[in-house]
Scaffold this motif. Structure first.
Motif, PDB file in Angstrom:
ATOM      1  N   GLN B 215     -26.668 -63.760  -1.601  1.00  0.00           N
ATOM      2  CA  GLN B 215     -26.234 -64.776  -0.644  1.00  0.00           C
ATOM      3  C   GLN B 215     -25.254 -65.768  -1.265  1.00  0.00           C
ATOM      4  O   GLN B 215     -24.875 -66.750  -0.645  1.00  0.00           O
ATOM      5  N   ALA B 216     -24.905 -65.534  -2.534  1.00  0.00           N
ATOM      6  CA  ALA B 216     -23.996 -66.459  -3.212  1.00  0.00           C
ATOM      7  C   ALA B 216     -22.617 -65.813  -3.341  1.00  0.00           C
ATOM      8  O   ALA B 216     -22.500 -64.581  -3.354  1.00  0.00           O
ATOM      9  N   THR B 217     -21.594 -66.648  -3.431  1.00  0.00           N
ATOM     10  CA  THR B 217     -20.248 -66.099  -3.634  1.00  0.00           C
ATOM     11  C   THR B 217     -20.087 -65.740  -5.112  1.00  0.00           C
ATOM     12  O   THR B 217     -20.854 -66.190  -5.967  1.00  0.00           O
ATOM     13  N   ALA B 218     -19.044 -64.945  -5.381  1.00  0.00           N
ATOM     14  CA  ALA B 218     -18.785 -64.539  -6.764  1.00  0.00           C
ATOM     15  C   ALA B 218     -18.493 -65.757  -7.627  1.00  0.00           C
ATOM     16  O   ALA B 218     -18.710 -65.746  -8.843  1.00  0.00           O
ATOM     17  N   ASP B 219     -18.006 -66.808  -6.999  1.00  0.00           N
ATOM     18  CA  ASP B 219     -17.728 -68.011  -7.757  1.00  0.00           C
ATOM     19  C   ASP B 219     -19.016 -68.790  -8.070  1.00  0.00           C
ATOM     20  O   ASP B 219     -19.145 -69.400  -9.119  1.00  0.00           O
ATOM     21  N   GLU B 220     -19.945 -68.746  -7.136  1.00  0.00           N
ATOM     22  CA  GLU B 220     -21.196 -69.505  -7.333  1.00  0.00           C
ATOM     23  C   GLU B 220     -22.101 -68.864  -8.383  1.00  0.00           C
ATOM     24  O   GLU B 220     -22.755 -69.555  -9.166  1.00  0.00           O
ATOM     25  N   VAL B 221     -22.142 -67.549  -8.368  1.00  0.00           N
ATOM     26  CA  VAL B 221     -22.961 -66.832  -9.361  1.00  0.00           C
ATOM     27  C   VAL B 221     -22.110 -65.732  -9.987  1.00  0.00           C
ATOM     28  O   VAL B 221     -21.688 -64.808  -9.308  1.00  0.00           O
ATOM     29  N   GLU B 222     -21.855 -65.874 -11.267  1.00  0.00           N
ATOM     30  CA  GLU B 222     -21.062 -64.852 -11.957  1.00  0.00           C
ATOM     31  C   GLU B 222     -21.890 -64.276 -13.097  1.00  0.00           C
ATOM     32  O   GLU B 222     -22.360 -65.021 -13.962  1.00  0.00           O
TER      33      GLU B 222
END
Ligand SMILES: Cc1cc2nc3c(=O)[nH]c(=O)nc-3n(C[C@H](O)[C@H](O)[C@H](O)COP(=O)(O)OP(=O)(O)OC[C@H]3O[C@@H](n4cnc5c(N)ncnc54)[C@H](O)[C@@H]3O)c2cc1C
Ligand SMILES: Cc1cc2nc3c(=O)[nH]c(=O)nc-3n(C[C@H](O)[C@H](O)[C@H](O)COP(=O)(O)OP(=O)(O)OC[C@H]3O[C@@H](n4cnc5c(N)ncnc54)[C@H](O)[C@@H]3O)c2cc1C
Lengths: 390, 400
Positions: B215-222
């Motif tokens: 549910q997170a964007t690639a920017d929020e969780v890498e």
């Protein structure tokens, strides 16, 4: 720290210490910075490194001047080995040791003038790379069991056989090969031959290994009816094994010096790291148990080093150094292994990254107990020399 | 003579049921063992040693998915009714977990077992109180990691730099984690984060948060896979940048306590796995010493070699007993943190020793990447840190 290394110990002359400073500075500037890249690539430009060392006059320091050496003593080679131990890759250290302290000495001491001209001189200027092909699938610990065969023919030998695990094998211009004679049995049935890479010689890369990943280790070196002229034989006809075993006794002391220098450096680096790294409010290095562990190992390294120096002293003084050689090979191999493990663990997760120096050191150092005379073979030798064999 | 008399007059007690209730490893569940064996036989590609030596793609998701689909994770999870012999669901489940981890220590140099243990004994265990998530975790359709360690420190988790934040009315988390098992494959992350601003509760201190990477964007969780020398390809680093928090599993001040209670279980099960790994390496070393010839005879004919192997087998037996006692105590709910730490410490020392000696016995062959002992030594160094380092175990033992 290196408390007991160097001129203050009474073992080294000021000239040898000057040599150490110059060589260490050269390696730090010209070799060490490239190591991460070489390790990542899985190979290093051994020719370039050797050429730099040759230009500085650091190769073959103990060999006679008329052979291209510097006319020095084994002590200069100790300095050389200790400087190699200062490098963070033993792929480099081991490959250069094979070249300068395993194969070159055999040519310098037992080679014909033709072999000296053909192999040793260019090796000491760094133009020519030497490797050592002794082990075989069925002849690792039991060196005498080699099945590679040198059949005497007019003017030389025809060599056929397969060698396994050769450091620098992928880089080498020539191999020192131990082979048996067709009919011979027992210790006087072998020859040592210098074999140039060329027709009939096939070198194959080895399977990946725990460490020594940039050492150009050949998995196999096959010789198919290769003609080797008599003048490339080292030592007498039938005396190959004896010549080889004698050389091992000297090389093991030199290798031990490199192993102990590695252990010394690792203890120092680990101490530096742990003095910086804080856990539970204090530097990890300030904890008593950590300090005691590092100190205990430091004491072992320093005392083992004295055994190495004692062995060199005996060698130089013409005394019997066989048991000192086996003892220091055993002690230093085990210590390098223990120190590398302990330091790896104390680096925590950071040491788990394959490319980190602590990780590489652990992977490389594990080889000491296996190669150039395993721990068990050193114990066997010590027992035999003491008259305790069954 | 008196012995005979006293035995004859002693009250007759049937000890068997008592023993089996306490002993999860006794009377192994043959049906479960058969299912695990059938699973291993049916998935040669998934469990090929090479795939777990390639840092790029250990097939973690596929394995967990397949295990879940085969019902093998659920069967090793305490639920349902007592067994016919009176063993509690917990006893039955842990008995099967022992079978599962032992079996997986014997395939592909034990490498896939690490991923299985993380899923079952770490992530899922920490989500016991969340039935809505358990189904997916036990079916193997959802994967999970525990992210506590940070580059600046793993031993001391009271000084975290990862922080809980707030964005409007949603909680977020920001920080760097590394060496997180299964992270490159995780749907759910259990994140330990400091909460100085009391976003999660009335106190300050570490909180345990749930982040859903899906549910997170690639920017929020890498997540980046780490090139570790052990646990090849299995660990990752995680950058969290105002990543949305799905749930607070433990509020500020309670996060570390929750983990400390959990680690008792994890460390005992890690000990089970590490002992099984040591046994597998030892078995391989014995067979190698039987076949390897030096000086004209098998290596095993040398007394030094036999004594060494005998000593190692005694050590393996010792640590295995300690591990099984740990599981018994887990079943009864009476395992202390100190006892779990003793188990983990002994197993970590044991595994490295057995692996190191086994490399030595194999000579150059043992130095080859992917030799069982070589792999075990690399993993052994990781296991001396993961789940709490040797030194942390010693501190815990001292504390009692
Ligand atoms: C990376 C690498 C580089 C190498 N480079 C070279 C090289 O450049 N040139 C070269 O010639 N060789 C090289 N070798 C080979 C090395 O010298 C051999 O591995 C070594 O001699 C051991 O032989 P082995 O591996 O066949 O082990 P084995 O002889 O099969 O022995 C296996 C183990 O059992 C022990 N053992 C054997 N016999 C006994 C006994 N009777 N009692 C008790 N223990 C015993 C040994 O000590 C060893 O630990 C290299 C090896 C490696 C891994
Ligand atoms: C394969 C692997 C998997 C992992 N999986 C996970 C995971 O899933 N989730 C997770 O959160 N973390 C995981 N970790 C991280 C692991 O928990 C940490 O590596 C561990 O807690 C140690 O932290 P550190 O690496 O920062 O070491 P440091 O804290 O830097 O410690 C370095 C060394 O010093 C020792 N030391 C530290 N303090 C003291 C002291 N006061 N006295 C004596 N000795 C001390 C330590 O024991 C260690 O040996 C994993 C690590 C590995 C290698």
């Amino acid at each position: 720290m290196t408390v007991l290394q160097g001129v203050r110990t009474g073992w080294f002359t000021p000239a040898q210490e000057e040599l150490r400073a110059g060589l260490a500075a050269h390696l730090a500037a010209e070799v060490e910075p490239h190591i991460p890249g070489w390790e990542a690539a899985g190979r290093f430009p051994v020719r370039e490194v050797l050429a730099g060392l040759g230009a500085g006059g650091w190769l073959g320091l103990r060999f006679p001047r008329e052979h291209g050496g510097a006319g020095g003593s084994a002590w200069e080679h100790v300095v050389f080995a200790e400087c190699l131990g200062g490098l963070s890759s033993d792929s480099v250290g081991m490959t250069l040791t094979v070249h300068n302290d395993m194969v070159a000495p055999m040519i310098a001491e037992g080679g014909t003038p033709a072999a000296v001209d053909r192999f040793l001189r260019p090796a000491l200027t760094g133009e020519y790379v030497l490797a050592h092909a002794v082990s075989e699938p069925g002849a690792g610990s039991d060196v005498a069991a080699v099945t590679s065969t040198a059949t005497p023919v007019d003017g030389g030998y025809l060599l056929t056989g397969s060698k396994r695990w050769v450091v620098g094998g992928l880089y080498a211009d020539a191999f020192a090969v131990l082979a048996r004679l067709p009919e011979a049995r027992g210790p006087f049935g072998h020859v040592l031959l210098m074999v140039p890479f060329g027709e009939g010689v096939t070198v194959t890369a080895g399977a990946p290994t725990l460490g020594l990943r940039a050492a150009g280790v050949a998995g196999t070196v096959d010789f198919d009816r290769v003609f080797v002229p008599t003048e490339y034989r080292i030592g007498g006809h039938g005396l190959g094994l004896v010549t080889q075993l004698r050389q091992f006794e000297q090389e093991r002391i030199i290798s031990a010096c490199r192993a102990l220098a590695i252990a010394d450096r690792l203890l120092e680096r680990t101490r530096e790291r742990l003095d910086q790294r804080i856990s539970f409010g204090a530097p990890i290095g300030s904890r008593q148990d950590v300090s005691f562990r590092l100190s205990r190992l430091r004491a072992e390294v320093e005392s083992a080093r004295q055994l190495a120096y004692t062995a060199i002293d005996r060698w130089e003084g013409g005394a019997d150094y066989r048991s000192a050689s086996a003892a220091v090979k055993l002690r230093s191999s085990r210590l390098a292994r223990t120190v590398a493990r302990e330091c790896l663990h104390l680096h925590g997760a950071a040491g788990q990254l394959t490319e980190s120096p602590a990780n590489r050191a652990f992977r490389d150092a594990r080889l000491f107990s296996i190669s150039t005379g395993s721990d068990e073979m050193m114990m066997t030798t010590l027992a035999r020399l003491a008259g305790w064999d069954d | 003579m008196t012995d005979t008399v006293s035995t004859a007059t002693a009250p007759q007690r049937d000890l068997a049921p008592l023993v089996t209730r306490r002993e999860p490893a006794a009377n192994p569940d043959q049906d479960y063992a058969d299912r695990v064996a059938a699973f291993v036989a049916a998935h040669p590609e998934l469990l090929a040693t090479d795939r777990w030596e390639d840092p790029a793609v250990p097939p973690v998701r596929e394995l967990i998915g397949a295990l879940g689909a085969a019902g093998l994770l659920r069967a090793a999870w305490p639920a349902g009714t007592p067994g016919p012999d009176g063993r509690s669901p917990r006893c039955l489940a842990l008995g099967r977990a022992i079978q599962l981890h032992t079996a997986f220590a014997q395939v592909a140099n034990g490498a896939p077992g690490a991923a299985v243990l993380t899923q079952l004994e770490v992530g899922t265990r920490l989500l016991t109180g969340h039935p809505e998530l358990l189904d997916g975790l036990l079916d193997g359709t959802v994967t999970v990691s525990l992210a506590a360690t940070e580059p600046d420190g793993g031993s001391d988790l009271s000084t975290l730099t990862t922080r809980v934040g707030r964005d409007g009315d949603r909680l977020t988390v920001t920080g760097e984690k590394w060496f997180i098992s299964n992270a490159p494959f995780a749907d759910l992350l259990l994140v330990l984060a400091d909460d100085p601003d009391r976003h999660t509760g009335p106190r300050t201190g570490p909180a345990l948060l749930l982040v859903d990477t899906r549910q997170a964007t690639a920017d929020e969780v890498e997540v980046t896979a780490l090139a570790g020398s052990g646990h090849t390809g299995l660990t990752g680093s995680i950058s969290l940048r105002s990543a949305p928090v799905l749930a607070v599993l433990a509020p500020a001040g309670q996060g570390l306590l929750t983990l400390m209670r959990h680690w008792i279980h994890e460390r005992v099960m890690l000990t089970v796995r590490m002992t099984a790994l040591a046994q597998a390496v030892l078995d391989d070393a014995v067979s190698g010493a039987r076949h390897r010839q030096t000086f004209g005879s098998p290596l095993l004919t040398n007394q030094h070699v036999r004594f060494l192997l005998a000593e190692l087998s005694a050590e393996v037996a010792e640590v295995r007993s300690a591990a099984l006692q740990g599981v018994r105590l887990l079943v009864e709910g009476g395992c202390t943190a100190a006892y779990a730490a003793m188990c983990k410490y002994r197993a970590s020392v044991l595994l490295r020793r057995v692996a190191d000696e086994a490399i030595q016995l194999a000579g150059a062959d043992g130095y080859r990447t992917g030799h069982p002992a070589e792999r075990a030594l690399r993993d052994g160094f990781g296991l001396a840190l993961a789940g709490g380092t040797d030194e942390l175990m010693l501190m815990q033992i001292e504390r009692g």
